[in-house]
Design an enzyme around this catalytic site. Structure first.
Site, PDB file in Angstrom:
ATOM      1  N   TYR A 143       0.800  -1.217   0.000  1.00 14.66           N
ATOM      2  CA  TYR A 143       0.000   0.000   0.000  1.00 14.66           C
ATOM      3  C   TYR A 143       0.837   1.274   0.000  1.00 14.66           C
ATOM      4  O   TYR A 143       0.335   2.351  -0.302  1.00 14.66           O
ATOM      5  CB  TYR A 143      -0.943   0.024   1.204  1.00 14.66           C
ATOM      6  CG  TYR A 143      -1.988  -1.083   1.208  1.00 14.66           C
ATOM      7  CD1 TYR A 143      -2.131  -1.950   0.127  1.00 14.66           C
ATOM      8  CD2 TYR A 143      -2.827  -1.258   2.297  1.00 14.66           C
ATOM      9  CE1 TYR A 143      -3.080  -2.949   0.140  1.00 14.66           C
ATOM     10  CE2 TYR A 143      -3.781  -2.265   2.317  1.00 14.66           C
ATOM     11  CZ  TYR A 143      -3.909  -3.108   1.231  1.00 14.66           C
ATOM     12  OH  TYR A 143      -4.848  -4.098   1.248  1.00 14.66           O
ATOM     13  N   LYS A 194       4.247 -14.902   2.038  1.00  9.08           N
ATOM     14  CA  LYS A 194       4.331 -15.787   0.871  1.00  9.08           C
ATOM     15  C   LYS A 194       5.799 -15.935   0.482  1.00  9.08           C
ATOM     16  O   LYS A 194       6.253 -15.539  -0.592  1.00  9.08           O
ATOM     17  CB  LYS A 194       3.514 -15.225  -0.294  1.00  9.08           C
ATOM     18  CG  LYS A 194       2.014 -15.437  -0.151  1.00  9.08           C
ATOM     19  CD  LYS A 194       1.604 -16.895  -0.292  1.00  9.08           C
ATOM     20  CE  LYS A 194       1.703 -17.367  -1.721  1.00  9.08           C
ATOM     21  NZ  LYS A 194       1.264 -18.780  -1.879  1.00  9.08           N
ATOM     22  N   ASP A 227      -2.091 -18.038   1.869  1.00 11.13           N
ATOM     23  CA  ASP A 227      -3.232 -18.786   1.331  1.00 11.13           C
ATOM     24  C   ASP A 227      -3.624 -19.924   2.259  1.00 11.13           C
ATOM     25  O   ASP A 227      -4.808 -20.186   2.479  1.00 11.13           O
ATOM     26  CB  ASP A 227      -2.955 -19.286  -0.090  1.00 11.13           C
ATOM     27  CG  ASP A 227      -1.586 -19.924  -0.241  1.00 11.13           C
ATOM     28  OD1 ASP A 227      -0.777 -19.917   0.716  1.00 11.13           O
ATOM     29  OD2 ASP A 227      -1.306 -20.432  -1.349  1.00 11.13           O
ATOM     30  N   ASP A 251      -5.000  -7.034   5.914  1.00  7.89           N
ATOM     31  CA  ASP A 251      -6.271  -6.442   5.508  1.00  7.89           C
ATOM     32  C   ASP A 251      -7.270  -7.536   5.157  1.00  7.89           C
ATOM     33  O   ASP A 251      -8.422  -7.551   5.609  1.00  7.89           O
ATOM     34  CB  ASP A 251      -6.021  -5.521   4.313  1.00  7.89           C
ATOM     35  CG  ASP A 251      -7.190  -4.610   3.994  1.00  7.89           C
ATOM     36  OD1 ASP A 251      -8.257  -4.763   4.604  1.00  7.89           O
ATOM     37  OD2 ASP A 251      -7.030  -3.751   3.116  1.00  7.89           O
ATOM     38  N   ASP A 255     -10.497  -9.347   7.740  1.00  7.96           N
ATOM     39  CA  ASP A 255     -11.897  -9.323   7.310  1.00  7.96           C
ATOM     40  C   ASP A 255     -12.476 -10.732   7.275  1.00  7.96           C
ATOM     41  O   ASP A 255     -13.634 -10.957   7.643  1.00  7.96           O
ATOM     42  CB  ASP A 255     -12.015  -8.673   5.930  1.00  7.96           C
ATOM     43  CG  ASP A 255     -12.065  -7.149   6.008  1.00  7.96           C
ATOM     44  OD1 ASP A 255     -11.734  -6.603   7.076  1.00  7.96           O
ATOM     45  OD2 ASP A 255     -12.415  -6.511   5.005  1.00  7.96           O
TER      46      ASP A 255
END
Length: 372
Positions: A143, A194, A227, A251, A255
């Site tokens: 970001y 990752k 993942d 993020d 959620d």
């Protein structure tokens, strides 16, 4: 009053002002009995500030944030402002607060409250007693990395690009937050990245491993690909204690974790930097849900996440641990008594849920020895 705290209140857009009003009511109830004074300073942020001032956050508002002990932030944004471009979008307000206040760790608890076991789409035995703390690095990563932008291609198309980047310092400082939190919980940290396909992920894993060995060998550390973490959060979420990860994965995963608890409207958050003693000043407290413009003005928004953000503020910025616990218990008791907005399958209004929480809080406060 034995102590006073300056709080900058930024109600935001959409349902933000509606749920913020209920959170302020809770603060007022605490103030009346706790020997504290909360000086509330209101200002505009996000789309409301764009409409009034042409910018998501005035420089003067930023200065007021610096002078405050804490910032209580509402949700911002909505379709109305989507065409303004990245430099003017409402979300710049929270990003600027995080950057200029040097706040780098976003704490997002995912707690399964007993009265809401039936509100989750997962089986009760999967989420019963769930208590996860997701620590999201929020000042770096995809970001904020450079270079970034949109360029025109010779064939008339476009190419958008962002850079995922993390340094040793950025990883270590958020890692320390996670390890310290774990020591006060179940002493387990899961670091998520990752590393199998990204260089930034590999550096993240290497730095977290070295930090663990050097300073936090007493805490259990494991690594997990993002993942797989998403899958495990749905398959067996109670295996997690503290999860620490980068900006984008945090993020997304937070959620996802919110829906384990039944509703996005139940999850608060705190964005902190380096502690001053045992308190975080300044810090920003906000619900993780959005501004929900589709239900704004209808009086049906769930105020619980904003109220629980107040509890986090009391605990982390003001050292009011007992009062924070009372607010949290008042929310649980209100839910148990049936005070639920439509997102939780109920028919209570925003104000009615606020009424219920305040009533439960005042009941708890009036009990013998309820305030130290």
């Amino acid at each position: 009053m034995s102590e006073s705290f300056q709080i900058l209140v930024l109600p935001g857009d959409g349902i933000g002002p509606e749920v913020m009003a209920q959170a302020v009511r809770v603060l007022t109830s605490i103030e009346a009995v706790a020997g504290m004074k909360f000086n509330l300073d209101y200002a505009l942020a996000g789309g409301a500030a764009i409409d009034a001032h042409g910018t998501p956050l005035l420089d003067g508002t930023m200065d007021r944030a610096r002078r405050s002990h804490a910032v209580l932030f509402g949700s911002v944004g909505g379709p109305k402002w989507e065409g303004l471009g990245f430099d003017l979008r409402p979300e710049i307000a929270i990003l600027r607060l995080r950057k200029e206040l040097n706040l780098f760790a976003n704490l997002r608890p995912a707690t399964s409250y007993k009265p809401l076991i039936d509100a989750s789409t997962l089986k009760p035995e999967v989420i019963e007693s769930l208590d996860i703390m997701i620590v999201r690095e929020c000042a770096g990563g995809l970001y904020f990395g450079e270079p970034r932008g949109i360029e025109q291609l010779p064939n008339g198309g476009k190419r958008g690009f962002n850079t995922e980047t993390y340094s040793t310092e950025e990883i270590e400082r958020v890692g320390r937050v996670a390890f310290h939190l774990a020591r006060d919980r179940r002493n387990q940290v899961c670091s998520v990245e990752k590393a199998n396909v990204t260089e930034s992920g590999l550096v993240w894993r290497e730095v977290m491993t070295a930090l663990h060995q050097r300073e936090f060998a007493d805490v259990t550390l494991r690594h997990m690909y993002a993942d797989n973490c998403a899958m495990q959060l749905v398959r067996a979420p109670k295996q997690f204690d503290v999860v620490v990860t980068g900006n984008m994965f945090g993020d997304i995963l937070s959620d996802l974790a919110s829906m384990l608890t039944g509703s996005l409207g139940m999850l608060p958050s705190a964005t902190i930097g380096t502690a001053t003693g045992e308190r975080f000043k300044p810090a920003v407290y906000e619900p993780i849900h959005g501004s929900a413009p589709d239900i704004a003005g209808k009086g049906i928004a769930n105020p619980m996440a904003q109220i629980l953000s107040v509890a986090m503020m009391l605990r982390l910025s003001f050292g009011m641990t007992k009062e924070a616990a009372l607010v949290e218990q008042a929310c649980v008791d209100a839910l148990a008594a049936g005070a639920r907005t439509p997102d939780l399958g109920g028919n209570h209004s925003t104000a009615q849920v606020g009424d219920a929480v305040v009533a439960q809080l005042e009941r708890l406060i009036s009990a013998p020895n309820s305030i130290a």
